[in-house]
Design a protein around this motif. Structure first.
Motif, mmCIF file in Angstrom:
data_model
loop_
_atom_site.group_PDB
_atom_site.id
_atom_site.type_symbol
_atom_site.label_atom_id
_atom_site.label_comp_id
_atom_site.label_asym_id
_atom_site.label_seq_id
_atom_site.Cartn_x
_atom_site.Cartn_y
_atom_site.Cartn_z
ATOM 1 N N GLN A 3 0.803 -1.225 0.000
ATOM 2 C CA GLN A 3 0.000 0.000 0.000
ATOM 3 C C GLN A 3 0.838 1.277 0.000
ATOM 4 N N HIS A 4 2.063 1.191 0.507
ATOM 5 C CA HIS A 4 2.927 2.369 0.649
ATOM 6 C C HIS A 4 4.290 2.082 0.028
ATOM 7 N N GLN A 5 4.303 1.956 -1.277
ATOM 8 C CA GLN A 5 5.529 1.551 -1.972
ATOM 9 C C GLN A 5 6.689 2.512 -1.754
ATOM 10 N N GLN A 6 6.399 3.764 -1.484
ATOM 11 C CA GLN A 6 7.461 4.734 -1.271
ATOM 12 C C GLN A 6 8.282 4.417 -0.010
ATOM 13 N N TRP A 7 7.754 3.585 0.863
ATOM 14 C CA TRP A 7 8.461 3.208 2.086
ATOM 15 C C TRP A 7 9.240 1.906 1.936
ATOM 16 N N THR A 8 9.219 1.313 0.755
ATOM 17 C CA THR A 8 9.876 0.024 0.556
ATOM 18 C C THR A 8 11.374 0.092 0.839
ATOM 19 N N VAL A 9 12.053 1.079 0.286
ATOM 20 C CA VAL A 9 13.511 1.167 0.455
ATOM 21 C C VAL A 9 13.896 1.345 1.931
ATOM 22 N N PRO A 10 13.325 2.322 2.665
ATOM 23 C CA PRO A 10 13.711 2.442 4.073
ATOM 24 C C PRO A 10 13.305 1.226 4.911
ATOM 25 N N LEU A 11 12.158 0.634 4.591
ATOM 26 C CA LEU A 11 11.717 -0.541 5.338
ATOM 27 C C LEU A 11 12.666 -1.718 5.109
ATOM 28 N N VAL A 12 13.074 -1.928 3.875
ATOM 29 C CA VAL A 12 14.001 -3.022 3.568
ATOM 30 C C VAL A 12 15.354 -2.771 4.245
ATOM 31 N N PHE A 13 15.813 -1.526 4.241
ATOM 32 C CA PHE A 13 17.051 -1.199 4.959
ATOM 33 C C PHE A 13 16.922 -1.588 6.430
ATOM 34 N N ALA A 14 15.803 -1.188 7.057
ATOM 35 C CA ALA A 14 15.587 -1.479 8.477
ATOM 36 C C ALA A 14 15.502 -2.988 8.738
ATOM 37 N N ALA B 153 22.958 -2.517 2.094
ATOM 38 C CA ALA B 153 23.459 -1.484 3.013
ATOM 39 C C ALA B 153 23.028 -1.754 4.449
ATOM 40 N N GLY B 154 21.782 -2.150 4.637
ATOM 41 C CA GLY B 154 21.313 -2.482 5.982
ATOM 42 C C GLY B 154 22.095 -3.631 6.589
ATOM 43 N N ALA B 155 22.383 -4.642 5.770
ATOM 44 C CA ALA B 155 23.160 -5.788 6.251
ATOM 45 C C ALA B 155 24.584 -5.375 6.619
ATOM 46 N N VAL B 156 25.201 -4.531 5.801
ATOM 47 C CA VAL B 156 26.560 -4.050 6.084
ATOM 48 C C VAL B 156 26.582 -3.264 7.396
ATOM 49 N N VAL B 157 25.633 -2.360 7.560
ATOM 50 C CA VAL B 157 25.589 -1.543 8.770
ATOM 51 C C VAL B 157 25.335 -2.427 10.004
ATOM 52 N N GLY B 158 24.421 -3.380 9.887
ATOM 53 C CA GLY B 158 24.137 -4.266 11.013
ATOM 54 C C GLY B 158 25.344 -5.082 11.432
ATOM 55 N N ASP B 159 26.044 -5.654 10.463
ATOM 56 C CA ASP B 159 27.245 -6.430 10.792
ATOM 57 C C ASP B 159 28.344 -5.543 11.362
ATOM 58 N N THR B 160 28.455 -4.325 10.854
ATOM 59 C CA THR B 160 29.464 -3.401 11.373
ATOM 60 C C THR B 160 29.176 -3.033 12.824
ATOM 61 N N ILE B 161 27.917 -2.806 13.142
ATOM 62 C CA ILE B 161 27.537 -2.508 14.531
ATOM 63 C C ILE B 161 27.812 -3.714 15.421
ATOM 64 N N SER B 162 27.468 -4.919 14.955
ATOM 65 C CA SER B 162 27.721 -6.126 15.745
ATOM 66 C C SER B 162 29.218 -6.321 15.982
ATOM 67 N N TYR B 163 30.013 -6.087 14.936
ATOM 68 C CA TYR B 163 31.470 -6.173 15.057
ATOM 69 C C TYR B 163 31.974 -5.174 16.099
ATOM 70 N N ALA B 164 31.504 -3.925 15.996
ATOM 71 C CA ALA B 164 31.939 -2.874 16.917
ATOM 72 C C ALA B 164 31.558 -3.212 18.358
ATOM 73 N N PHE B 165 30.365 -3.762 18.543
ATOM 74 C CA PHE B 165 29.918 -4.171 19.880
ATOM 75 C C PHE B 165 30.873 -5.228 20.440
ATOM 76 N N GLY B 166 31.184 -6.237 19.639
ATOM 77 C CA GLY B 166 32.107 -7.281 20.080
ATOM 78 C C GLY B 166 33.503 -6.748 20.329
ATOM 79 N N PHE B 167 33.968 -5.854 19.467
ATOM 80 C CA PHE B 167 35.308 -5.278 19.607
ATOM 81 C C PHE B 167 35.404 -4.444 20.882
ATOM 82 N N TYR B 168 34.360 -3.688 21.173
ATOM 83 C CA TYR B 168 34.358 -2.814 22.344
ATOM 84 C C TYR B 168 34.224 -3.600 23.647
ATOM 85 N N PHE B 169 33.282 -4.547 23.678
ATOM 86 C CA PHE B 169 32.993 -5.256 24.925
ATOM 87 C C PHE B 169 33.826 -6.517 25.127
#
Length: 174
Positions: free
Chosen positions: A17-28, A71-87
């Motif tokens: 119903q809201h195709q304009q939100w497809t790109v941000p939703l898929v990123f999320a 892009a969403g997958a790259v950002v998610g893995d980068t955050i997970s990596y950073a979390f592991g690296f920091y903690f």
């Protein structure tokens, strides 16, 4: 209790119903699917396959949606990596990993067996998907090899998640 079937159908209806939100939703969705711990609560694989079918059925451009998923997958893995690296080993004490040490044990064994390739291979295997980047951070894997595997596998993973739905739509004439 969360009804995943209802969540999936409501999300797909929203995209239709809201195709304009497809790109941000898929990123999320891809971001959530790739974040350590969070990925346990998001049925993103099913949703991305469904969105792939909607892309074909609705005439939504494939490549921007593919890019958003990668892009969403790259950002998610980068955050997970950073979390592991920091903690470091302190990551083991954070819920739900503190209650599911088996996830880290499986991820560590996977990482020990495949090294840098585990980042790329792990993206395609359920429980390993979000913990391998975390473990790469805990083990202080060098950033360049991690990101090369991260970015390369994210592009392929996004294609694998989105293309089958569109192909099925064409094949069966839906």
């Amino acid at each position: 209790m969360l009804d995943f079937g209802s969540l999936v159908s409501q999300t797909l209806a929203f995209v239709q119903q809201h195709q304009q939100w497809t790109v941000p939703l898929v990123f999320a969705l891809a971001l959530g699917e790739s974040l350590a711990v969070i990925s346990l609560f998001i049925p993103a694989t099913v949703l991305l396959l469904g969105v792939g079918a909607l892309i074909e059925a609705s005439g939504i451009a494939f490549w921007p949606v593919w890019f958003a998923a990668a892009a969403g997958a790259v950002v998610g893995d980068t955050i997970s990596y950073a979390f592991g690296f920091y903690f470091k080993d302190g990551a083991r004490t954070v819920w739900p990993l503190s209650r599911r040490p088996d996830l880290l044990i499986v991820g560590e064994a996977f990482f020990a067996r495949f090294g840098v390739w585990s980042v790329a291979i792990g993206r395609f295997f359920g429980p390993a998907r979000a913990v391998v980047p975390l473990i790469a951070g805990v083990l202080a894997m060098r950033q360049v090899p991690f990101q090369l595997a991260n970015v390369g596998s994210a592009g392929l993973w996004a294609f694998v998640m989105l293309a089958p739905g569109g192909a099925a739509m064409k094949m069966f004439g839906w």
